[in-house]
Motif scaffolding. Structure first.
Motif, PDB file in Angstrom:
ATOM      1  N   ARG A 105      25.278  42.892  46.307  1.00 58.16           N
ATOM      2  CA  ARG A 105      24.759  41.915  45.352  1.00 58.16           C
ATOM      3  C   ARG A 105      23.459  41.309  45.858  1.00 58.16           C
ATOM      4  O   ARG A 105      22.499  41.129  45.102  1.00 58.16           O
ATOM      5  N   LYS A 106      23.409  41.021  47.150  1.00 55.64           N
ATOM      6  CA  LYS A 106      22.187  40.461  47.729  1.00 55.64           C
ATOM      7  C   LYS A 106      21.042  41.462  47.632  1.00 55.64           C
ATOM      8  O   LYS A 106      19.922  41.121  47.225  1.00 55.64           O
ATOM      9  N   LYS A 107      21.332  42.703  48.011  1.00 51.73           N
ATOM     10  CA  LYS A 107      20.299  43.741  47.966  1.00 51.73           C
ATOM     11  C   LYS A 107      19.873  44.021  46.529  1.00 51.73           C
ATOM     12  O   LYS A 107      18.695  44.254  46.255  1.00 51.73           O
ATOM     13  N   GLY A 108      20.826  44.012  45.619  1.00 54.17           N
ATOM     14  CA  GLY A 108      20.521  44.243  44.210  1.00 54.17           C
ATOM     15  C   GLY A 108      19.602  43.174  43.646  1.00 54.17           C
ATOM     16  O   GLY A 108      18.641  43.476  42.923  1.00 54.17           O
ATOM     17  N   THR A 109      19.873  41.932  43.986  1.00 57.09           N
ATOM     18  CA  THR A 109      19.022  40.839  43.523  1.00 57.09           C
ATOM     19  C   THR A 109      17.616  40.976  44.087  1.00 57.09           C
ATOM     20  O   THR A 109      16.627  40.798  43.367  1.00 57.09           O
ATOM     21  N   ALA A 110      17.524  41.338  45.359  1.00 59.99           N
ATOM     22  CA  ALA A 110      16.208  41.532  45.974  1.00 59.99           C
ATOM     23  C   ALA A 110      15.444  42.666  45.291  1.00 59.99           C
ATOM     24  O   ALA A 110      14.245  42.542  45.022  1.00 59.99           O
ATOM     25  N   LYS A 138      17.626  49.737  39.099  1.00 60.92           N
ATOM     26  CA  LYS A 138      18.372  50.086  40.309  1.00 60.92           C
ATOM     27  C   LYS A 138      19.028  48.834  40.894  1.00 60.92           C
ATOM     28  O   LYS A 138      20.191  48.843  41.281  1.00 60.92           O
ATOM     29  N   GLY A 139      18.273  47.748  40.941  1.00 64.62           N
ATOM     30  CA  GLY A 139      18.797  46.495  41.465  1.00 64.62           C
ATOM     31  C   GLY A 139      19.943  45.957  40.632  1.00 64.62           C
ATOM     32  O   GLY A 139      20.928  45.437  41.165  1.00 64.62           O
ATOM     33  N   LYS A 140      19.827  46.110  39.327  1.00 62.28           N
ATOM     34  CA  LYS A 140      20.882  45.631  38.436  1.00 62.28           C
ATOM     35  C   LYS A 140      22.170  46.419  38.677  1.00 62.28           C
ATOM     36  O   LYS A 140      23.262  45.840  38.731  1.00 62.28           O
ATOM     37  N   LEU A 141      22.046  47.736  38.831  1.00 62.29           N
ATOM     38  CA  LEU A 141      23.220  48.561  39.112  1.00 62.29           C
ATOM     39  C   LEU A 141      23.849  48.188  40.454  1.00 62.29           C
ATOM     40  O   LEU A 141      25.073  48.102  40.579  1.00 62.29           O
ATOM     41  N   TYR A 158      27.621  46.753  41.056  1.00 65.83           N
ATOM     42  CA  TYR A 158      28.535  47.400  41.999  1.00 65.83           C
ATOM     43  C   TYR A 158      29.105  46.352  42.966  1.00 65.83           C
ATOM     44  O   TYR A 158      30.310  46.309  43.221  1.00 65.83           O
ATOM     45  N   GLY A 159      28.246  45.513  43.486  1.00 71.08           N
ATOM     46  CA  GLY A 159      28.688  44.456  44.396  1.00 71.08           C
ATOM     47  C   GLY A 159      29.609  43.469  43.716  1.00 71.08           C
ATOM     48  O   GLY A 159      30.591  42.997  44.305  1.00 71.08           O
ATOM     49  N   GLU A 160      29.324  43.174  42.461  1.00 70.38           N
ATOM     50  CA  GLU A 160      30.171  42.260  41.691  1.00 70.38           C
ATOM     51  C   GLU A 160      31.573  42.854  41.523  1.00 70.38           C
ATOM     52  O   GLU A 160      32.582  42.149  41.680  1.00 70.38           O
ATOM     53  N   ALA A 161      31.636  44.138  41.244  1.00 71.13           N
ATOM     54  CA  ALA A 161      32.940  44.807  41.085  1.00 71.13           C
ATOM     55  C   ALA A 161      33.696  44.781  42.413  1.00 71.13           C
ATOM     56  O   ALA A 161      34.920  44.530  42.428  1.00 71.13           O
ATOM     57  N   LYS A 162      33.006  45.027  43.516  1.00 72.04           N
ATOM     58  CA  LYS A 162      33.651  44.989  44.828  1.00 72.04           C
ATOM     59  C   LYS A 162      34.169  43.581  45.118  1.00 72.04           C
ATOM     60  O   LYS A 162      35.256  43.416  45.673  1.00 72.04           O
TER      61      LYS A 162
END
Length: 59
Positions: free
Chosen positions: A6-11, A41-44, A48-52
């Motif tokens: 989630r952190k990496k996705g937001t970045a 890509k960041g949104k995906l 993914y992090g949200e699901a985890k």
């Protein structure tokens, strides 16, 4: 605790938005397209992090 994805996705979304904006301002269609792709890509990655996170919270 927030998943690292989630952190990496937001970045990635932020970097993509900046890159897309620069592409729009400079008229660089390639840079703009790269920014849009990076944002997606960041949104995906964020989803993914949200699901985890949801799975971990249920355990």
């Amino acid at each position: 605790m927030v998943d690292e994805h989630r952190k990496k996705g937001t970045a990635e979304r932020v970097k993509g938005a900046v890159k897309e904006g620069i592409g729009k301002v400079t008229g660089d269609e390639q840079k703009e397209a790269e920014g849009k792709a990076q944002r997606k890509k960041g949104k995906l990655q964020d989803k993914y992090g949200e699901a985890k996170d949801k799975v971990r919270d249920k355990l």
